[in-house]
Design a protein around this motif. Structure first.
Motif, PDB file in Angstrom:
ATOM      1  N   ARG A   8       3.908  32.708 -16.821  1.00  9.28           N
ATOM      2  CA  ARG A   8       2.825  31.869 -16.343  1.00  9.28           C
ATOM      3  C   ARG A   8       2.162  31.148 -17.464  1.00  9.28           C
ATOM      4  O   ARG A   8       1.997  31.694 -18.723  1.00  9.28           O
ATOM      5  CB  ARG A   8       1.869  32.961 -15.916  1.00  9.28           C
ATOM      6  N   LEU A   9       2.061  29.946 -17.254  1.00  9.69           N
ATOM      7  CA  LEU A   9       1.496  29.262 -18.436  1.00  9.69           C
ATOM      8  C   LEU A   9      -0.056  29.111 -18.113  1.00  9.69           C
ATOM      9  O   LEU A   9      -0.654  29.174 -17.120  1.00  9.69           O
ATOM     10  CB  LEU A   9       1.901  27.674 -18.228  1.00  9.69           C
ATOM     11  N   PRO A  10      -0.684  29.129 -19.440  1.00  9.60           N
ATOM     12  CA  PRO A  10      -2.193  29.085 -19.488  1.00  9.60           C
ATOM     13  C   PRO A  10      -2.916  28.033 -18.921  1.00  9.60           C
ATOM     14  O   PRO A  10      -2.734  26.795 -19.188  1.00  9.60           O
ATOM     15  CB  PRO A  10      -2.449  29.293 -21.113  1.00  9.60           C
ATOM     16  N   MET A  11      -4.116  28.343 -18.289  1.00 10.12           N
ATOM     17  CA  MET A  11      -4.976  27.629 -17.774  1.00 10.12           C
ATOM     18  C   MET A  11      -5.556  26.802 -18.860  1.00 10.12           C
ATOM     19  O   MET A  11      -5.976  27.140 -20.151  1.00 10.12           O
ATOM     20  CB  MET A  11      -6.112  28.406 -17.051  1.00 10.12           C
ATOM     21  N   ALA A  38      -0.639  24.224  -9.961  1.00 16.43           N
ATOM     22  CA  ALA A  38      -1.625  23.320  -9.711  1.00 16.43           C
ATOM     23  C   ALA A  38      -2.191  22.698 -10.914  1.00 16.43           C
ATOM     24  O   ALA A  38      -2.107  23.642 -12.047  1.00 16.43           O
ATOM     25  CB  ALA A  38      -2.861  23.855  -9.020  1.00 16.43           C
ATOM     26  N   VAL A  39      -2.639  21.625 -11.115  1.00 14.24           N
ATOM     27  CA  VAL A  39      -3.381  21.040 -12.296  1.00 14.24           C
ATOM     28  C   VAL A  39      -4.754  20.594 -11.913  1.00 14.24           C
ATOM     29  O   VAL A  39      -4.974  20.385 -10.925  1.00 14.24           O
ATOM     30  CB  VAL A  39      -2.394  19.838 -12.976  1.00 14.24           C
ATOM     31  N   ASP A  40      -5.542  20.485 -12.999  1.00 18.60           N
ATOM     32  CA  ASP A  40      -6.861  20.040 -12.642  1.00 18.60           C
ATOM     33  C   ASP A  40      -7.067  18.612 -12.761  1.00 18.60           C
ATOM     34  O   ASP A  40      -7.964  17.917 -12.205  1.00 18.60           O
ATOM     35  CB  ASP A  40      -7.816  20.530 -13.890  1.00 18.60           C
ATOM     36  N   ARG A  41      -6.212  17.889 -13.406  1.00 19.42           N
ATOM     37  CA  ARG A  41      -5.934  16.401 -13.760  1.00 19.42           C
ATOM     38  C   ARG A  41      -4.335  16.366 -14.053  1.00 19.42           C
ATOM     39  O   ARG A  41      -3.704  17.186 -14.691  1.00 19.42           O
ATOM     40  CB  ARG A  41      -6.917  15.891 -14.543  1.00 19.42           C
ATOM     41  N   ALA A  42      -3.876  14.930 -13.987  1.00 22.46           N
ATOM     42  CA  ALA A  42      -2.598  14.577 -14.293  1.00 22.46           C
ATOM     43  C   ALA A  42      -2.568  13.221 -14.758  1.00 22.46           C
ATOM     44  O   ALA A  42      -3.243  12.412 -14.643  1.00 22.46           O
ATOM     45  CB  ALA A  42      -1.774  14.639 -13.189  1.00 22.46           C
ATOM     46  N   ILE A 105      -3.401  22.116 -16.894  1.00 25.58           N
ATOM     47  CA  ILE A 105      -2.959  23.277 -16.175  1.00 25.58           C
ATOM     48  C   ILE A 105      -4.027  23.844 -15.651  1.00 25.58           C
ATOM     49  O   ILE A 105      -5.045  24.245 -16.222  1.00 25.58           O
ATOM     50  CB  ILE A 105      -1.959  24.111 -17.023  1.00 25.58           C
ATOM     51  N   PHE A 106      -4.033  24.159 -14.272  1.00 23.81           N
ATOM     52  CA  PHE A 106      -4.933  25.008 -13.674  1.00 23.81           C
ATOM     53  C   PHE A 106      -4.289  26.422 -13.461  1.00 23.81           C
ATOM     54  O   PHE A 106      -4.962  27.520 -13.773  1.00 23.81           O
ATOM     55  CB  PHE A 106      -5.388  24.343 -12.066  1.00 23.81           C
ATOM     56  N   ALA A 107      -3.212  26.487 -12.795  1.00 25.39           N
ATOM     57  CA  ALA A 107      -2.116  27.742 -12.692  1.00 25.39           C
ATOM     58  C   ALA A 107      -0.871  26.984 -12.501  1.00 25.39           C
ATOM     59  O   ALA A 107      -0.767  26.384 -11.713  1.00 25.39           O
ATOM     60  CB  ALA A 107      -2.812  28.484 -11.490  1.00 25.39           C
ATOM     61  N   SER A 108       0.072  27.558 -13.363  1.00 21.81           N
ATOM     62  CA  SER A 108       1.293  27.055 -13.208  1.00 21.81           C
ATOM     63  C   SER A 108       2.475  28.141 -13.616  1.00 21.81           C
ATOM     64  O   SER A 108       2.079  28.912 -14.422  1.00 21.81           O
ATOM     65  CB  SER A 108       1.501  25.845 -14.322  1.00 21.81           C
ATOM     66  N   GLU A 109       3.574  28.232 -12.978  1.00 19.22           N
ATOM     67  CA  GLU A 109       4.553  29.015 -13.122  1.00 19.22           C
ATOM     68  C   GLU A 109       5.942  28.359 -13.527  1.00 19.22           C
ATOM     69  O   GLU A 109       6.371  27.372 -12.695  1.00 19.22           O
ATOM     70  CB  GLU A 109       4.878  29.972 -11.806  1.00 19.22           C
ATOM     71  N   LEU A 110       6.335  28.965 -14.557  1.00 16.11           N
ATOM     72  CA  LEU A 110       7.423  28.047 -15.153  1.00 16.11           C
ATOM     73  C   LEU A 110       8.800  29.020 -15.074  1.00 16.11           C
ATOM     74  O   LEU A 110       8.631  30.178 -15.430  1.00 16.11           O
ATOM     75  CB  LEU A 110       7.221  27.999 -16.775  1.00 16.11           C
TER      76      LEU A 110
END
Ligand code: ZN
Length: 134
Positions: A8-11, A38-42, A105-110
């Motif tokens: 899990r990647l850090p918010m 999900a991301v907060d912005r891109a 990152i909002f919440a991301s799984e690598l």
């Protein structure tokens, strides 16, 4: 040879930097990965083959990462991440492109894995203006 990994990647972190760090801490310089979340912005890029520059666009709103995939190789002697992403907003419309710094990152799984064999190195390609595998 490393086992495939899930992390899990850090918010709040930059998505590209976070992916790169996970490969760096494992000393994996040749690999592939996917990310969902999900991301907060891109920030996404489109490579203009005529002017030979990336045209970037910022998307300031929350987005789902429907698909993000990429690879890891060596550029300028260091581990380098190349990623593309398809993202969707609240209207469920998709947008996509070359993943750029500034995607938060909002919440991301690598899901990452190492690819065995000789080192994969990038170098400047005259025909495209891109840094491709040599
Ligand atoms: Zn690209």
């Amino acid at each position: 040879m490393h086992e495939p990994f899930l992390v899990r990647l850090p918010m709040g972190e930059d998505l590209l930097e976070a992916i790169q760090r996970e490969f760096e801490i494992r000393s994996i310089s040749k690999g592939s990965f996917t990310v969902i979340g999900a991301v907060d912005r891109a920030v996404l890029g489109f490579y203009d083959p005529v002017d030979r520059i990336y045209r970037n666009r910022e998307f300031p709103d929350p987005l789902e990462i429907c698909a993000c995939m990429g690879n890891v190789s060596i550029k300028d002697g260091a581990i380098f991440v190349h990623a593309h992403a398809v993202l969707a907003g609240a209207d469920f419309q998709c947008l996509g492109g070359h993943l750029m710094p500034g995607t938060v990152i909002f919440a991301s799984e690598l899901s990452g894995s190492e690819v065995p064999g000789d080192a994969l190195v990038r170098g400047f390609d005259e025909k495209t203006g891109l840094t491709l595998w040599v």
